[in-house]
Design a protein around this motif. Structure first.
Motif, PDB file in Angstrom:
ATOM      1  N   GLU B 299       0.823  -1.202   0.000  1.00 30.34           N
ATOM      2  CA  GLU B 299       0.000   0.000   0.000  1.00 30.34           C
ATOM      3  C   GLU B 299       0.865   1.263   0.000  1.00 30.34           C
ATOM      4  OE1 GLU B 299      -3.538  -0.143   1.093  1.00 30.34           O
ATOM      5  OE2 GLU B 299      -3.802   2.026   1.071  1.00 30.34           O
ATOM      6  N   VAL B 300       1.927   1.241   0.802  1.00 29.50           N
ATOM      7  CA  VAL B 300       2.706   2.457   0.994  1.00 29.50           C
ATOM      8  C   VAL B 300       3.825   2.583  -0.031  1.00 29.50           C
ATOM      9  CG1 VAL B 300       4.124   3.739   2.615  1.00 29.50           C
ATOM     10  CG2 VAL B 300       2.185   2.448   3.424  1.00 29.50           C
ATOM     11  N   THR B 301       4.502   1.477  -0.277  1.00 35.39           N
ATOM     12  CA  THR B 301       5.696   1.574  -1.110  1.00 35.39           C
ATOM     13  C   THR B 301       5.461   1.067  -2.522  1.00 35.39           C
ATOM     14  OG1 THR B 301       6.512  -0.633  -0.634  1.00 35.39           O
ATOM     15  CG2 THR B 301       7.026   1.079   0.952  1.00 35.39           C
ATOM     16  N   GLY B 302       4.415   0.309  -2.732  1.00 38.07           N
ATOM     17  CA  GLY B 302       4.177  -0.247  -4.056  1.00 38.07           C
ATOM     18  C   GLY B 302       4.878  -1.570  -4.265  1.00 38.07           C
ATOM     19  N   GLY B 303       5.668  -1.999  -3.296  1.00 35.89           N
ATOM     20  CA  GLY B 303       6.347  -3.284  -3.445  1.00 35.89           C
ATOM     21  C   GLY B 303       6.127  -4.131  -2.221  1.00 35.89           C
ATOM     22  N   ARG B 304       6.158  -5.411  -2.383  1.00 41.90           N
ATOM     23  CA  ARG B 304       5.989  -6.289  -1.228  1.00 41.90           C
ATOM     24  C   ARG B 304       7.341  -6.752  -0.709  1.00 41.90           C
ATOM     25  NH1 ARG B 304       0.716  -8.142  -1.023  1.00 41.90           N
ATOM     26  NH2 ARG B 304       1.153 -10.160  -0.159  1.00 41.90           N
ATOM     27  N   LEU B 305       8.184  -7.220  -1.591  1.00 40.05           N
ATOM     28  CA  LEU B 305       9.501  -7.688  -1.174  1.00 40.05           C
ATOM     29  C   LEU B 305      10.542  -6.626  -1.505  1.00 40.05           C
ATOM     30  CD1 LEU B 305      10.645 -10.335  -0.009  1.00 40.05           C
ATOM     31  CD2 LEU B 305      11.297 -10.934  -2.301  1.00 40.05           C
ATOM     32  N   ILE B 306      10.551  -6.201  -2.744  1.00 38.77           N
ATOM     33  CA  ILE B 306      11.471  -5.164  -3.192  1.00 38.77           C
ATOM     34  C   ILE B 306      10.696  -3.865  -3.093  1.00 38.77           C
ATOM     35  CG2 ILE B 306      12.893  -4.398  -5.105  1.00 38.77           C
ATOM     36  CD1 ILE B 306      13.662  -7.154  -4.082  1.00 38.77           C
ATOM     37  N   GLN B 307      10.964  -3.099  -2.021  1.00 42.87           N
ATOM     38  CA  GLN B 307      10.050  -1.995  -1.754  1.00 42.87           C
ATOM     39  C   GLN B 307      10.462  -0.684  -2.368  1.00 42.87           C
ATOM     40  OE1 GLN B 307      10.425  -2.225   2.339  1.00 42.87           O
ATOM     41  NE2 GLN B 307       9.596  -4.268   2.377  1.00 42.87           N
ATOM     42  N   PRO B 321      -2.989   7.873   3.731  1.00 44.76           N
ATOM     43  CA  PRO B 321      -3.759   8.404   4.870  1.00 44.76           C
ATOM     44  C   PRO B 321      -4.127   7.349   5.902  1.00 44.76           C
ATOM     45  CG  PRO B 321      -4.674   9.180   2.795  1.00 44.76           C
ATOM     46  CD  PRO B 321      -3.589   8.226   2.447  1.00 44.76           C
ATOM     47  N   ASP B 322      -4.428   6.135   5.471  1.00 45.39           N
ATOM     48  CA  ASP B 322      -4.841   5.156   6.489  1.00 45.39           C
ATOM     49  C   ASP B 322      -3.704   4.238   6.901  1.00 45.39           C
ATOM     50  OD1 ASP B 322      -4.770   3.997   4.086  1.00 45.39           O
ATOM     51  OD2 ASP B 322      -6.701   2.952   4.226  1.00 45.39           O
ATOM     52  N   PHE B 323      -2.482   4.694   6.639  1.00 42.38           N
ATOM     53  CA  PHE B 323      -1.312   3.902   7.048  1.00 42.38           C
ATOM     54  C   PHE B 323      -1.312   3.656   8.554  1.00 42.38           C
ATOM     55  CE2 PHE B 323       3.198   4.137   8.509  1.00 42.38           C
ATOM     56  CZ  PHE B 323       3.642   2.957   7.976  1.00 42.38           C
ATOM     57  N   ALA B 324      -1.498   4.742   9.310  1.00 37.35           N
ATOM     58  CA  ALA B 324      -1.434   4.618  10.767  1.00 37.35           C
ATOM     59  C   ALA B 324      -2.487   3.640  11.278  1.00 37.35           C
ATOM     60  CB  ALA B 324      -1.624   5.976  11.423  1.00 37.35           C
ATOM     61  N   ARG B 325      -3.697   3.749  10.726  1.00 32.83           N
ATOM     62  CA  ARG B 325      -4.767   2.871  11.187  1.00 32.83           C
ATOM     63  C   ARG B 325      -4.414   1.410  10.906  1.00 32.83           C
ATOM     64  NH1 ARG B 325      -8.763   0.400   8.707  1.00 32.83           N
ATOM     65  NH2 ARG B 325      -8.281   1.398   6.728  1.00 32.83           N
TER      66      ARG B 325
END
Lengths: 358, 521, 148
Positions: B299-307, B321-325
């Motif tokens: 969600e945040v970086t666009g990558g799961r392993l290679i971020q 925006p909903d990262f913290a939640r």
């Protein structure tokens, strides 16, 4: 309750009336062998499917879902795949023994399988030392595994086979002791009589504490006999890749695979025969109506139901525990199960002598 | 920071002196090719109790037969580090018991990290035939006579006529392409010979031609389970060199992501350790929960392993925006699940029997082998970089450095379980207080680092991950070295394996928790 | 006697820990399963917007892209994934010759998704999208022309 024996006897008499004795016997042998092998394969397929679904459920997964509805045809697809695969011959292996080994394993398990009483009279082999025969037949499966490991010219296989040998020979003792407990309790070794004796109450209830202990030890030892976790070290995939059957491919591998599953069925089948009353329905003394209803359920349903319940128990164990180490496996047997088993046998003998059984 | 060069003659005495003065942790040996000035190596040392560091640079005069005295008897890990330097620079370490190549094939021609190395494919074609393993260890010595010539003092056969079995390179329990050759006596392991380099990609060599932002992309591919921390280390090093100060927001995001990455890695560790011990169900449980971390990453970086998230001066994109939640939700969920792993696996008798007392690494050995990270802390060595040399926000948050004292497999396992909880604790302190600000500081379009030597270290998921850059003021580094987290662990293998069985090797390998692309780079 | 006790105590402890493990798996046996049934769940599958699956060129309504053929992306790519072919056209109004994009070739097979090209683009002419189903049978199909 339907006695399957009447059907077989009638068939036998009919065949004898229309053809000479030799021919009739030959035909019967072929028919019985066909039925046994067919049942063997069908049950193996059911079990493989069950293993996958049960394992998946324990692991929060769905298991096979693609081939057929709920993945019902998955195992058939797998069997088909295995059938069309090449059987690879290994460089510098002992060709004869290498090819013989899977058949030995399957043969041992088919022989044991044919002793299981599916319903009253529905049994291939039934003679006065049936229990003894089961033990003898099941114990030469280890020969196939040892040969497979030795002849494949592979170090992983070799280690796997040696582990398997040490493990199976050890646990055979416990199995023998547990079976002896029941033999002491019932006073017979013939399987049909053993089940017959349980019509009014299963041995696990009749023999109370020692029988229950024997049941638990039998399940543990049986689990070890079938090389399933936590005793799967002969084929510990994270240590020995696939253990004794590393070098096998195609249907030869399939034989090991099927035999392993069927050994599980056999272990569960024997457990349900010896302890849970085989095809005998659940009877509670004093509840006539209840007992009558139970009698309406066919014996084969009882038998398969109990067997699959035991299988499910063993699967639950398998998919929960980590694997043991070889020295721990051996010390569990020799330091815990065997002494407990011996004491248990003694207690059972005392119980029987003093008449403290139900 | 710029150390003076020491003569090769005085080097050994100097190192012995340092070792006596308590410099007991050899962080890294960095092979160097200073061109005209000769080949050499930089040793970075640390005092494990005072955390005082020092660098020692040694330079050989001859390019033809460069020699440096070996220090493997002072710091055990030097055995492998020196082999690496020999492999890439051709520097022979005198009195080293085993001067074989570490990563490259035996038939490799030349020493690739030298500046005058000929890359043409005619010299080192892609070889299609199998590599014949070298079964002989060579031990070099310098003659005492006037010629002072280097000669082979003695050769040792690694294996006699023992029963040898290969674990790897394709093996279910080596977590990648690492290869062990084991000499067995029944089930017991008598000797082990480690073969690395099956996925060596020459990242350090490639980096010498790449621009700094391009090098960033490699760091995710070293130890892919501490992708974020690796990149953090390189960014920190470059930022330090260029004098960039990332904003508070960036520091918060980086710290939170580092800890999420640590949880991700430790979850994978415990799942894989369980699977190696045969508990496949626990493996699936661990992966089920790790998926939740990966979802947050995606969600945040666009990558799961290679971020690909940290960039020089900040991060690639602002948090959602909903990262913290989501992170808070995950933290609460994960705390419950730890209990489940413990019940089904950690406290299980079979697990305890398999792990307690197995593969003991003493504190002295852990330091001498430089086994940082969870493996070192299980042996009682407080080696957490977050405490030793705090970076980002680690000096502002409250967390406990998990230390166990037995150094066996079980302690190594428990360290990680507890560290997951500590990571959650760190995240919970930060997640609600992320300050406003830019998520990235503007940098020049072309990044050049001023001349000099720079280094930075972070606590990766499985140890101290270090970056060393020697710059000559260009767009790309003159020499870039990553301190591997896994190589010391693998070097310590033969020490830990004393008297172990095959099944123990699997348990030890699982709990040491090495990741092969990080060893091989 | 003490020896005897530890023997039995050990067994009891063992049984207790094994039973705890069994109870956990039994609970999981009845909890909802977490398998994601891709591709059946394609419709509900949510891939993060930031996911980098493939480079593309955002086009306006008339199919024009914003690329000015500066070549920054090509020179920043560590793998040589991007090849820009340009041609020179003469602007009719001013009469000046100008370099414009002819073909923007992107090799998906060698892209390592480092995002340097997107970061460096002065006109935001390229971006990553999240169409991740890129499996093909021929590597040549991975070499894609991005502009229309």
């Amino acid at each position: 309750m339907l006695d399957f024996g009447t059907i077989t006897t009638a068939t036998d008499q009919y065949l004898h009336s229309v053809m000479p004795t030799q021919a009739a016997l030959l035909l019967e042998c072929i028919l019985v062998a066909l039925c046994a092998v067919l049942a063997y394969v069908m049950l193996a397929i059911v079990m493989i499917f069950m293993e996958r679904k049960v394992c998946a459920a324990f692991q929060c997964r769905l298991g096979p879902m693609r081939v057929g509805v709920w993945g019902l045809l998955q195992v058939f697809a797998d069997v088909f795949k295995m059938l069309i695969k090449e059987i690879i011959s290994i460089d510098r292996s002992d060709k004869l023994l290498y090819n013989l080994a899977p058949y030995l394993v399957v043969m041992s398990s088919v022989l044991t399988f044919s002793c299981l009483p599916f319903a009253q009279g529905f049994q291939v082999l039934d003679f006065n030392i049936g229990v003894f025969f089961i033990m003898a037949a099941s114990s030469f499966g280890v020969l196939g595994i040892l040969l497979a490991g030795w002849s494949s010219n592979n170090k992983y296989s070799m280690i796997g086979a040696v582990r398997s040998g040490a493990q199976m020979i050890s646990y055979e003792l416990s199995i023998g002791l547990c079976i002896l407990v029941i033999v002491v309790l019932s006073g017979t070794m013939q399987i049909s009589e053993l089940v017959e004796a349980q019509r009014d109450g299963w041995f696990i209830f009749k023999g109370h504490i020692p029988a229950f202990t024997a049941f638990i030890i039998y399940l543990i030892a049986g689990n070890a006999e079938t090389n399933r976790a936590p005793f799967d070290l002969p084929e510990a995939e994270s240590e020995l890749t696939a253990g004794f059957h590393t070098e096998y491919s195609g249907m030869h591998f399939g034989f090991f695979y099927v035999a392993e599953f069927m050994n599980l069925f056999i272990v569960a089948g024997i457990a349900s025969t010896l302890f849970l009353g085989g095809w005998a329905p659940l009877h509670i003394a004093g509840f006539g109506a209840f007992n009558a209803i139970m009698d309406y359920i066919p014996g084969s349903v009882w038998f398969l139901g109990k067997t699959f319940f035991v299988i499910w128990l063993l699967m639950w164990v398998r998919w929960t525990f980590p694997r043991m180490r070889i020295d721990q496996v051996v010390s569990l047997e020799w330091k815990y199960l065997l002494p407990i088993g011996l004491v248990n046998l003694l207690i059972m003998t005392i119980c029987v002598v003093c008449g403290w059984t139900f | 920071m710029n150390p003076t060069f020491i003569d090769t003659e005085k080097f050994r005495a100097q190192m012995e002196e340092l070792r006596r003065n308590g410099m007991d942790f050899l962080r890294d040996i960095i092979g160097m090719d200073w061109g005209e000035e000769g080949l050499g190596a930089i040793y970075t040392l640390e005092n494990s109790s005072t955390h005082e560091t020092c660098e020692v640079a040694v330079r050989c005069t001859s390019r033809e037969t460069p020699t440096i005295a070996s220090v493997y008897d002072l710091w055990s890990v030097a055995e492998f580090y020196e082999r690496e330097v020999y492999d890439f620079f051709g520097i022979k370490f005198v009195n080293h018991p085993d001067m074989r190549r570490l990563f490259l094939r035996n038939d490799w021609v030349g020493y690739p990290l030298r500046k005058d190395y000929d890359e043409s494919e005619a010299i080192n074609p892609i070889r299609m035939e199998n590599e014949i393993p070298e079964d002989v260890q060579r031990d070099y010595e310098i003659a005492e006579d006037a010629e002072r010539e280097l000669y082979v003092k003695q050769t040792n056969k690694i294996f006699g006529d023992q029963y040898i079995i290969n674990i790897g390179p394709q093996h279910p329990a080596t977590h990648g392409v690492l290869r062990f050759r084991l000499a067995l006596d029944g089930e017991e392991i008598r000797k082990i010979d480690v073969h690395c380099g099956y996925i060596h990609r020459g990242i350090e060599k490639m980096s010498e031609k790449m621009t700094y932002p391009q090098i960033l992309a490699f760091t995710d591919r070293l130890d892919y389970l501490s992708a974020h921390q690796n990149r953090h280390a390189l960014c920190m090093c470059i930022e330090k060199a260029m004098g960039i100060e990332p904003t508070g927001r960036v520091q918060y995001i980086r710290t939170i992501m580092d800890e999420l990455q640590r949880i991700d890695s430790h979850l994978l560790f415990l799942s894989c350790a369980a699977m190696d011990l045969g508990a496949i169900t626990t493996f699936i449980y661990g992966f089920r929960d790790r998926e939740k971390v990966l979802d947050i990453f995606e969600e945040v970086t666009g990558g799961r392993l290679i971020q690909n998230y940290n960039v020089i001066g900040g991060v690639q994109a602002d948090i959602t925006p909903d990262f913290a939640r989501k992170v808070k939700e995950f933290c609460n969920y994960q705390k419950r699940k730890i209990e489940e792993y413990n019940n089904v696996f950690t406290y299980n008798t079979i697990t305890r029997k398999r792990m307690i007392g197995v593969g003991v690494l003493s504190r002295e050995d852990a330091i001498s082998y430089g086994c940082t990270g969870g493996s070192g802390r299980a042996s009682g060595w407080a080696c957490d970089v977050r405490k030793r040399h705090p970076y980002a926000l680690y000096d502002k948050v409250d967390f406990k450095e998990i230390i166990y004292n037995n150094g066996d497999c079980y302690d190594r396992f428990l360290v990680r379980i507890d560290e997951i909880l500590q990571s959650i604790h760190i995240i919970e302190q930060l997640i609600d207080n992320i300050p406003e600000g830019d998520y990235k500081v503007k940098t020049k379009p072309i990044i050049r680092i001023p001349e000099g030597r720079y280094s930075a270290a972070v606590e990766g998921s499985r140890g101290e991950f270090g970056v060393f850059i020697e710059s000559r003021g260009d767009k790309s580094p003159y020499r870039l070295k990553f301190r591997p987290m896994g190589l010391p662990l693998v070097a310590a293998m033969h020490k830990i394996l004393k008297g172990a069985k095959i099944a123990d090797l699997i348990a030890i390998g699982a709990t040491l928790d090495y990741v092969i692309p990080d060893i091989d780079r | 006697m003490e020896q005897k006790f530890t023997y039995i105590g050990k067994i009891a402890d063992t049984i207790k820990s094994l039973a705890t493990g069994l109870s956990v798996t039994m609970r999981e046996f009845f909890t909802p399963k977490v398998t994601e049934q891709y591709p059946e769940n394609r419709k509900t599958l949510k891939i993060s917007d930031r996911h980098r699956a493939m480079l593309y060129m955002p086009l306006d309504e008339e199919g024009n892209n914003r690329c000015i053929a500066c070549g920054l992306c090509q020179s920043n790519c560590p793998n040589g994934t991007i090849t820009i072919k340009t041609k020179t056209v003469v602007d009719e109004e001013t009469g000046k010759s100008k370099k414009v994009l002819e073909e923007y070739i992107y090799d998906l097979g060698s892209c390592m998704y480092c995002q340097l090209c997107v970061n460096v683009c002065p006109k935001d002419a390229i971006a990553f999208n999240n169409s991740f189903e890129n499996a093909v049978f021929d590597r040549n199909k991975l070499i894609i022309k991005l502009n229309k």
